[in-house]
Scaffold this motif. Sequence first.
Motif, short mmCIF file in Angstrom:
data_model
loop_
_atom_site.label_atom_id
_atom_site.label_comp_id
_atom_site.label_asym_id
_atom_site.label_seq_id
_atom_site.Cartn_x
_atom_site.Cartn_y
_atom_site.Cartn_z
N ALA A 1 0.83 -1.22 0.00
CA ALA A 1 0.00 0.00 0.00
C ALA A 1 0.86 1.27 0.00
O ALA A 1 2.03 1.25 0.37
N VAL A 2 0.22 2.37 -0.42
CA VAL A 2 0.87 3.69 -0.39
C VAL A 2 0.06 4.63 0.47
O VAL A 2 -1.15 4.46 0.66
N SER A 3 0.74 5.64 1.01
CA SER A 3 0.09 6.63 1.88
C SER A 3 -0.84 7.55 1.10
O SER A 3 -1.90 7.94 1.58
N ALA A 4 -0.40 7.93 -0.07
CA ALA A 4 -1.10 8.88 -0.94
C ALA A 4 -0.36 8.86 -2.27
O ALA A 4 0.68 8.23 -2.38
N LEU A 5 -0.88 9.56 -3.24
CA LEU A 5 -0.11 9.77 -4.46
C LEU A 5 1.09 10.65 -4.10
O LEU A 5 1.02 11.44 -3.15
N THR A 6 2.16 10.55 -4.85
CA THR A 6 3.30 11.43 -4.63
C THR A 6 2.81 12.87 -4.80
O THR A 6 2.19 13.19 -5.82
N HIS A 7 3.06 13.73 -3.79
CA HIS A 7 2.46 15.06 -3.81
C HIS A 7 3.29 16.07 -3.01
O HIS A 7 4.14 15.69 -2.21
N SER A 8 3.00 17.35 -3.25
CA SER A 8 3.55 18.45 -2.45
C SER A 8 2.46 19.50 -2.26
O SER A 8 1.61 19.69 -3.12
N HIS A 9 2.51 20.15 -1.10
CA HIS A 9 1.51 21.18 -0.74
C HIS A 9 2.10 22.58 -0.93
O HIS A 9 3.29 22.80 -0.70
N SER A 10 1.24 23.51 -1.28
CA SER A 10 1.68 24.90 -1.43
C SER A 10 1.69 25.64 -0.10
O SER A 10 2.53 26.50 0.13
#
Length: 156
Positions: A56-65
């Motif tokens: 499993a993964v935590s979330a899609l690979t991402h970054s927040h502004s």
Amino acid sequence: MNQLPASAKSVPATMGQTIYPEPYASQVKGRLKRKLGDYFGLTQFGVNLTHLSPGAVSALTHSHSKQDEFIFVLEGFPTLLLGAEEFQLSPGDCCGFKAGTGIAHQLVNRSSETVTYLEMGDRTPGDQVEYPNNDLKATQTINGAWILTHKDDRPY
């Protein structure tokens, strides 16, 4: 909203629940999340007790502004994808993700055991989330709701 101490295990959990549209929603199907901050009515920051099944993964690979995030590993050995690098984490390891850097992150459970970690993040309004590996963009409205679109702003 609860104001009394509680066992984290007593807080209702959701398996694989996400705001992602398909085909992305199925990628988090092995994630079990207990929203501890919501349970206690916290509005300034969120705290989640999260379990990742093997694969499993935590979330899609991402970054927040605008919203900072922090993780603390309790059990298991997740792999942290951070920008172009990978790090093997162990119980007791932690990492913070400063908003606005554009450095994307994701936890992946490549082991055969469940991974358990705490994730914390602030709830600064007006956040935007970039997903560098997917045709997805998330924009937070003034009331805190999320709007998910393709990168060219077409709705899902």
